[in-house]
Each structure stands twice: as C-alpha cells, then as structure tokens.
Design an enzyme around this catalytic site. Structure first.
Site, PDB file in Angstrom:
ATOM      1  CG  ASP A  35     -36.391 -24.749  31.713  1.00  0.00           C
ATOM      2  OD1 ASP A  35     -36.137 -25.881  31.263  1.00  0.00           O
ATOM      3  OD2 ASP A  35     -37.284 -24.022  31.244  1.00  0.00           O
TER       4      ASP A  35
ATOM      5  CG  ASP B 281     -50.595 -21.078  36.856  1.00  0.00           C
ATOM      6  OD1 ASP B 281     -50.824 -20.270  35.929  1.00  0.00           O
ATOM      7  OD2 ASP B 281     -50.181 -20.715  37.969  1.00  0.00           O
TER       8      ASP B 281
END
Length: 535
Positions: free
Chosen positions: A128, A425
């Site tokens: 990223d 998550d």
C-alpha cells in the site's frame, strides 16, 4: 473413513457455570449495598459505584466466553490429497521504513514453502506504500526461493522463514551456504533502503530495469495500478525442477481525494485481483510480520473447511496470534492470551472466534454474501493454469485495483472485508457472524504463525489507541453488538462482541481504584462503609 477432526467441551465449563451463579449473587449484593447508602453518598462512594457498575456490566458481557469453551484437535495426516484445494495467500504491507522489506520477504518465503502442492498455491503481496524498495525485495526473494524451497523440502525444515531459521541454526554445511545467500539478499535490500531508491546496477534484466525506470514517476499517494508477476507456477521452477508457487506483487491505484479504507481496502483489492487471476476457493490473510512456523497449517485448516457437515456455514478458521521473543512465563502479557486464545476458545462454543486480521483461512464464497451463498465469480480457475501473463487477465486485474471499483459495487458493506472501522478484522468477523456464518479456532501445539510483539511503549500505546478507537466505531454505530449482534447472531455472541467493543472502558474503574484509596488515606477520609453502618 476416520474423522479429520474431533472436539469436546472444556472440562472447566461446568465449574464456570457454577461460578457464574455464586458470583452473580455476590455482585447483586454489592450493587444493592451501594444503592442502599446512596442517600448519604459522598463523591468518593459515587465514584466507587460508577466503577463497580462498569466492572459488573463488563463481567456480565464476558460470560459467553466461559459458558461453552471448546477444545479441538485435527488430523491433517488423514486428509486425502484429492481434497486439497487451491490456496491464495494475502500479505499486506504499507511502509518499507516501518516494515523492513527483508522481513516481508522472509514472511513471503515462509508461505511459499508451505507443505502444499505448489501448482495450487499463489502468494499475493499488497504494497500500500507503492514502494520500489518493496518490489525489489520481493524480486530478490523470488530468486532466493529457487534454492530455499528445495532446501526446506529436502531437510524437513519446520521454521521456513529464513530470518527465523538462521537465528537458531549454526549454519553448517548446506545450511551455511543458504545462510550466506540469504545474508547477501539482506545486504542488497538493506543498502537499497538506506539509499531510498533502487540502484539499477543491482537489477539483472532489461525488463526489470524498465520496471524501475517507470517507478521514478510514482509516489506513494499517487500512482496507477501496479501488478508484477514475480513467479509463475506454470513456467518457473526451482533448482531441482519442481514448480514454484505463483508470487504476485500488487500496489492498488492511489489518487488524492479518493478514499482508500486502509487495510480493509487493501484486502478487498487483493480479493478482486486474485479473483481475476487465480480465484482459489481458500484464502489466507497474513500480516507481513507474521511468518509461517508450521508448513502444515493449510492442511490443518482444510480439515475443517472440507468437512461437508461444516462447510456450508463455515466462513473461516482462525489460528491464534503468537509471538517470538516472549519469555516462557510472558510476565508482561505481551501475547494478550485472553484475547487471542482464552476468549477465542470460549467464542468457539458460540458462533466461533472473531477474526484477528492474520493467520486466518477463509472460504472465499463467505465474503460474497450470507450462507448458503455460492455466488463467487468464476471468471478464471487456477489449478496451475498458464494464463496469468495474458493481457486479458492482467487488464482485468488492473481494473480491479482502480480507485473507482469500490464505488461501483457493495464492496466493504455487503461484499468483502468491511469498512467503517479502524479494526477491519473485528468488524469483518462480527458482520460475517451476524449474516449467519460461523468460524472455528485451530490451536495446534506448535504455533502455526509467529510474529513480533510491539518492541517499545510508544508502539504498544499506538496500537492500543488504534484498537480502542476502531472498537468504539463499532460499539457506537447502528451495528452496536449489544442490540444488532444479539438479534442477528445470538444473545451471548452479541454480549461477547460488545465486551470487545467496550474494551477501552476498563480505564475508568482501573483509574478510580488505582487513585481513590491513596487519596482517601492521604486525607484521612473513610472510603468503604463499616459493617456496623446502617443500610
């Protein structure tokens, strides 16, 4: 046919339930006592009441973890070869200066060396940060894999991260030769990191030089979609003639003004690009600092994922996070065992453990809708196909990495890893359970994955702050686990998720009980009522 796994309720479950009734009675008596003296309460007693109410509420929420804890055991040696499914591994990294590229390469090599058919294994690394340094490190790792994978296979190496293996190996014979090669890899990568760019004299082929020449026009926040196939199973082989697994570097398009949704956005980009290129039915998400410590972990997960009784509603198999460098007694609580192991085992008796962002094997179809949804795109099937470099596949993959793709469909809301929280998550696992999916905890004696715990107080506090903010984003949203989760999943599941979501409120009773007794002693003021005091 012998079962691939067994489970039983933890023997302490009965004691936990008995303890619940006795402790409930004591807690009710304490709260009753507090309210009995509230008419002549002082600021200190009101603070104690506030602290005790929080402690009682949090204790009630966590009872779901203790109601039906499950202990599981799997038998990967009994798994038929015919039931092995194609596997896509997702590794996320974002900053080459905070996440050293040589360590990311070591993590990548550890999963490339899984004890698994290489023609059914693909490893995707999402950068990223869009850094040429990370790409260079992975190119070096791809070359080293030609020697490392046969070495691990021929010597039955368990620690298949070269970084971890050479820390404990004395480096004699063949191992010594491999260590010299790996030290050369690290030296080349570290020198590039120190310079801040890749010296083209270190690049072997004209094609690789052309790649890095293009990179000079990119920045971490502004660049087009980048896909580089570093190893292709159908064409690339190791020094013994065995196929190498696919290794694919990607960096999704970044444009100023376009939301990127942090790690959840990176994972969804990986989900889409892998759908276009290999489309394996099983996915593994792994942090870049969590290397494989057991090459047989994919087979352990498949013991559950291929079970016809579990598969229709099973979304993922979660391995607990474990860390290197922790002393035997873990006196500082660095492994956070209550979160990653104790609570997860209790959660397993309900809808299953929450997703903790790494060491998790997913059924791909569970990320596309509620069970028994099977609407997984079938654009392309892997199984050793040699079409990865075809222009049609590459163009489809580049389109999947574009900034506009998320807006075109329901990515992040109903499809893929969920947006709306810094703890993607926790949010993803919670939403999947609310949709009707379940999960399982796999906790073998040998840790499947090992990582690095925060090394200093600043890193630990930064990590905790991000967790607490992200959890509050879920707790105080319209998806509040106390209400939405209790209705959509189950009452105890909702309570357990609310316990995690309110993790930050522990600071209030801890501060009150840490400071108030000392202040009361300093000013010679009674803090607790005497037995003789009237109710």
């Amino acid at each position: 046919m012998a079962p691939l796994h067994v489970h039983h309720i933890h023997p302490q479950a009965t004691l936990n339930r008995i303890h619940f009734y006795f402790y409930s009675a004591a807690t009710i008596a304490l709260i009753y006592r507090h309210f009995g003296i509230i008419s002549f309460a002082t600021p200190s007693t009101l603070l104690l009441l506030f602290a005790d109410l929080i402690l009682a509420f949090m204790w009630l929420l966590c009872q779901g973890f203790r109601w039906r804890p499950i202990v599981r055991r799997e038998f990967p040696n009994l798994l038929p070869q015919a039931q092995l499914q194609a596997l896509d591994v997702f590794i996320c990294t974002a900053d080459p200066f905070k996440e050293p590229p040589e360590s990311v390469s070591s993590t990548t090599l550890s999963v490339m060396a899984f004890d698994y058919p290489t023609d059914q294994l693909s490893v995707y690394v999402s950068d990223d940060g869009g850094s040429e340094l990370m790409l260079f490190a992975l190119m070096e790792a791809a070359k080293f894999a030609r020697y490392w994978l046969p070495f691990c296979r021929d010597n039955a190496v368990m620690e298949r991260s070269p970084e971890a293996y050479f820390e404990s190996s004395n480096g004699e014979g063949e191992a010594g030769e491999m260590k010299v090669m790996f030290e050369g890899l690290k030296e080349r990568v570290e020198s590039a990191v120190k310079r801040g760019y890749v010296d083209l004299s270190l690049v072997d082929t004209p094609e690789e030089k052309e790649i890095f020449m293009k990179w000079k026009n990119y920045t971490g926040r502004d660049h087009p979609s980048v896909i580089q196939i570093l190893c292709e199973s159908a064409n690339d082989k190791d020094i013994t003639g065995h196929q190498l697994p696919n290794l694919i570097y990607i960096s999704r398009e970044k444009r100023s003004g376009s939301p990127h949704h942090f790690k959840a956005g990176a994972l969804n980009a990986l989900l889409r690009v892998s759908e276009a290129m290999t489309n394996a039915p099983v996915l593994l998400t792994l942090d870049c600092d969590m290397h494989s410590n057991d090459p047989g972990s994919p087979k352990r997960a498949l013991c559950y994922l291929v079970d016809p009784d579990l598969a229709p509603n099973l979304s993922y198999v979660q391995f607990p996070q474990r860390y290197r460098g922790i002393n035997a007694d873990d006196i500082y609580g660095g492994e956070i065992r209550r979160l990653f192991l104790i609570s997860a085992r209790g959660f397993d008796g309900l809808h299953g453990p929450n997703y903790v962002g790494t060491g998790c094997f997913f059924s791909r179809r569970s990320l596309y809708g509620p069970p028994p949804a099977v609407a997984v795109p079938t654009n392309y099937e892997s199984k050793g196909c040699s079409l990865l470099r075809s222009e049609i596949v590459l163009q489809r993959a580049r389109n999947a990495l574009s900034c506009k793709y998320d807006r075109a469909q329901e990515w992040g809301s109903k499809i893929g890893f969920r947006y709306g929280s810094l703890v993607e998550d926790f949010n993803t696992g919670y939403k999947l359970h609310c949709e009707g999916w379940r999960s399982l905890l796999c906790n073998p004696d040998r840790p499947a994955f090992l990582g690095h715990a925060p090394k200093n107080l600043y890193d630990s506090l930064s990590q905790t702050r991000r967790w607490v903010v992200g959890l509050y984003e879920v707790a105080f949203s319209r998806y509040c686990p106390l209400f939405y989760g209790s209705i959509k999943a189950s009452l105890l599941t909702g309570f357990c998720y609310m316990y995690f979501a309110l993790w930050g409120v522990w600071c209030f009773p801890i501060i009150i009980y840490a400071l108030l007794p000392q202040l009361a002693l300093l000013y010679d003021k009674p803090l607790f009522p005497k037995v003789s005091d009237p109710l």
